[in-house]
Design a protein around this motif. Structure first.
Motif, PDB file in Angstrom:
ATOM      1  N   LEU A 159     -26.984 -19.694  -8.076  1.00 59.35           N
ATOM      2  CA  LEU A 159     -26.167 -19.105  -9.138  1.00 59.35           C
ATOM      3  C   LEU A 159     -25.838 -20.157 -10.196  1.00 59.35           C
ATOM      4  CD1 LEU A 159     -23.745 -16.907  -7.018  1.00 59.35           C
ATOM      5  CD2 LEU A 159     -25.294 -16.053  -8.787  1.00 59.35           C
ATOM      6  N   TRP A 160     -25.469 -21.362  -9.769  1.00 60.80           N
ATOM      7  CA  TRP A 160     -25.138 -22.422 -10.717  1.00 60.80           C
ATOM      8  C   TRP A 160     -26.353 -22.784 -11.577  1.00 60.80           C
ATOM      9  CZ3 TRP A 160     -20.640 -24.101 -12.415  1.00 60.80           C
ATOM     10  CH2 TRP A 160     -20.631 -25.221 -13.245  1.00 60.80           C
ATOM     11  N   ALA A 161     -27.514 -22.816 -10.951  1.00 59.85           N
ATOM     12  CA  ALA A 161     -28.745 -23.144 -11.677  1.00 59.85           C
ATOM     13  C   ALA A 161     -29.093 -22.066 -12.701  1.00 59.85           C
ATOM     14  CB  ALA A 161     -29.904 -23.340 -10.701  1.00 59.85           C
ATOM     15  N   ASN A 162     -28.573 -20.870 -12.512  1.00 63.24           N
ATOM     16  CA  ASN A 162     -28.793 -19.769 -13.454  1.00 63.24           C
ATOM     17  C   ASN A 162     -27.823 -19.919 -14.625  1.00 63.24           C
ATOM     18  OD1 ASN A 162     -28.061 -16.312 -13.602  1.00 63.24           O
ATOM     19  ND2 ASN A 162     -29.918 -17.236 -14.374  1.00 63.24           N
ATOM     20  N   ASN A 163     -27.964 -21.019 -15.353  1.00 60.38           N
ATOM     21  CA  ASN A 163     -26.985 -21.402 -16.373  1.00 60.38           C
ATOM     22  C   ASN A 163     -27.055 -20.573 -17.654  1.00 60.38           C
ATOM     23  OD1 ASN A 163     -29.297 -22.429 -17.483  1.00 60.38           O
ATOM     24  ND2 ASN A 163     -28.714 -24.563 -17.220  1.00 60.38           N
ATOM     25  N   SER A 164     -27.937 -19.614 -17.720  1.00 60.33           N
ATOM     26  CA  SER A 164     -27.966 -18.725 -18.884  1.00 60.33           C
ATOM     27  C   SER A 164     -27.008 -17.546 -18.715  1.00 60.33           C
ATOM     28  CB  SER A 164     -29.387 -18.195 -19.117  1.00 60.33           C
ATOM     29  OG  SER A 164     -29.788 -17.405 -18.010  1.00 60.33           O
ATOM     30  N   THR A 165     -26.465 -17.370 -17.507  1.00 61.81           N
ATOM     31  CA  THR A 165     -25.638 -16.206 -17.209  1.00 61.81           C
ATOM     32  C   THR A 165     -24.207 -16.609 -16.871  1.00 61.81           C
ATOM     33  OG1 THR A 165     -27.596 -15.077 -16.362  1.00 61.81           O
ATOM     34  CG2 THR A 165     -25.469 -14.118 -15.782  1.00 61.81           C
ATOM     35  N   ARG A 166     -23.261 -16.158 -17.645  1.00 65.74           N
ATOM     36  CA  ARG A 166     -21.845 -16.500 -17.484  1.00 65.74           C
ATOM     37  C   ARG A 166     -21.343 -16.200 -16.073  1.00 65.74           C
ATOM     38  NH1 ARG A 166     -17.439 -12.996 -17.798  1.00 65.74           N
ATOM     39  NH2 ARG A 166     -15.438 -14.055 -18.103  1.00 65.74           N
ATOM     40  N   GLU A 167     -21.539 -14.997 -15.623  1.00 66.59           N
ATOM     41  CA  GLU A 167     -20.981 -14.586 -14.332  1.00 66.59           C
ATOM     42  C   GLU A 167     -21.575 -15.378 -13.172  1.00 66.59           C
ATOM     43  OE1 GLU A 167     -19.895 -11.616 -17.303  1.00 66.59           O
ATOM     44  OE2 GLU A 167     -21.780 -12.624 -16.860  1.00 66.59           O
TER      45      GLU A 167
ATOM     46  N   ALA B  95     -20.462 -19.181  -8.749  1.00 72.96           N
ATOM     47  CA  ALA B  95     -20.987 -20.265  -7.902  1.00 72.96           C
ATOM     48  C   ALA B  95     -19.885 -21.092  -7.233  1.00 72.96           C
ATOM     49  CB  ALA B  95     -21.942 -21.145  -8.704  1.00 72.96           C
ATOM     50  N   PRO B  96     -18.877 -21.577  -7.970  1.00 72.19           N
ATOM     51  CA  PRO B  96     -17.840 -22.371  -7.305  1.00 72.19           C
ATOM     52  C   PRO B  96     -17.002 -21.563  -6.313  1.00 72.19           C
ATOM     53  CG  PRO B  96     -17.684 -22.591  -9.698  1.00 72.19           C
ATOM     54  CD  PRO B  96     -18.692 -21.535  -9.412  1.00 72.19           C
ATOM     55  N   MET B  97     -16.983 -20.258  -6.473  1.00 75.13           N
ATOM     56  CA  MET B  97     -16.195 -19.402  -5.586  1.00 75.13           C
ATOM     57  C   MET B  97     -16.823 -19.284  -4.204  1.00 75.13           C
ATOM     58  SD  MET B  97     -15.209 -16.317  -8.165  1.00 75.13           S
ATOM     59  CE  MET B  97     -14.405 -16.599  -9.732  1.00 75.13           C
TER      60      MET B  97
ATOM     61  N   ILE C 296     -16.637  -9.817  -5.848  1.00 67.69           N
ATOM     62  CA  ILE C 296     -18.041  -9.957  -5.447  1.00 67.69           C
ATOM     63  C   ILE C 296     -18.211 -11.221  -4.610  1.00 67.69           C
ATOM     64  CG2 ILE C 296     -20.409 -10.290  -6.270  1.00 67.69           C
ATOM     65  CD1 ILE C 296     -19.582  -8.635  -8.780  1.00 67.69           C
ATOM     66  N   ALA C 297     -17.558 -12.295  -5.008  1.00 66.09           N
ATOM     67  CA  ALA C 297     -17.636 -13.559  -4.257  1.00 66.09           C
ATOM     68  C   ALA C 297     -17.055 -13.392  -2.859  1.00 66.09           C
ATOM     69  CB  ALA C 297     -16.905 -14.669  -5.006  1.00 66.09           C
TER      70      ALA C 297
ATOM     71  N   LEU D 283     -12.459 -11.916 -14.244  1.00 65.00           N
ATOM     72  CA  LEU D 283     -12.414 -12.798 -13.072  1.00 65.00           C
ATOM     73  C   LEU D 283     -12.086 -12.084 -11.762  1.00 65.00           C
ATOM     74  CD1 LEU D 283     -10.911 -16.069 -14.568  1.00 65.00           C
ATOM     75  CD2 LEU D 283     -13.263 -15.593 -13.881  1.00 65.00           C
ATOM     76  N   PRO D 284     -11.164 -11.112 -11.743  1.00 63.36           N
ATOM     77  CA  PRO D 284     -10.951 -10.394 -10.476  1.00 63.36           C
ATOM     78  C   PRO D 284     -12.214  -9.689  -9.962  1.00 63.36           C
ATOM     79  CG  PRO D 284      -9.085 -10.049 -11.919  1.00 63.36           C
ATOM     80  CD  PRO D 284     -10.136 -10.758 -12.739  1.00 63.36           C
TER      81      PRO D 284
END
Length: 182
Positions: free
Chosen positions: A61-69, A74-76, A47-48, A41-42
């Motif tokens: 980024l949120w729509a890219n729901n196959s990728t954890r990071e 996205a919310p950041m 990056i955010a 997370l840090p």
């Protein structure tokens, strides 16, 4: 020279910082993502921070729901003034994991001007455990101002005995009881 769009630049950063040990551990633990770079997370927060608030990129980024990071970042970077209640509720519904919901609530939803009303709305959905979990996480930030109502919601949630939410509900009940001790 190649030109990369913002999403590609972020993904290149994820790739450059990937950690196979963390990624493998998350996969073995049942993480639902197809792509896991293994950033902590840090690292994602850094990056955010460098990216800054960016509504369009946050949604991509949120729509890219196959990728954890992608879903954690996205919310950041989503500006609070750009998130309508309906979209906030939709993001909770789409959240594939508790980790994602925790970051969503902590980094974005609790800061929305209508966060308390959002939590009550999420609690009203009797069918979605992730919505109840998100509501409990958001309500934690309102303990000093709405104790009676929150205590009632937490007790009702505790009675549901749902493995996803029972711990959060118990923590809220314990904290309110502690705050009211004489």
């Amino acid at each position: 020279m190649e030109q990369f769009n913002e999403l590609q630049l972020v993904k290149r950063r994820f790739f450059a910082m990937r950690n196979g040990v963390i990624a493998d551990t998350l996969r073995k633990a049942g993480s639902p993502y197809k792509i896991i770079f293994g950033l902590n997370l840090p690292q994602i927060s850094d990056i955010a921070l460098e990216t800054g608030k960016n509504e369009d990129l946050a949604r991509r980024l949120w729509a890219n729901n196959s990728t954890r990071e992608s879903m954690l970042m996205a919310p950041m970077i989503m500006p609070t003034e750009s998130m309508a209640m309906e979209e906030a509720e939709k993001w909770v519904e789409e959240s594939p994991a508790v980790e994602t919901t925790d970051i969503l609530c902590h980094r974005l939803l609790r800061n929305l001007p209508y966060a308390y009303d959002l939590a009550k709305r999420l609690m009203a959905d009797g069918m979605c455990d992730m919505k109840h979990y998100a509501a409990m996480r958001i309500l934690w930030h309102f303990l000093s101002s709405n104790q009676e109502e929150i205590l009632s919601m937490a007790r009702n949630e505790y009675k549901r005995n749902n493995p996803m939410t029972i711990g959060c509900a118990r923590q809220i009940i314990d904290e309110i009881e502690f705050l009211n001790e004489e």
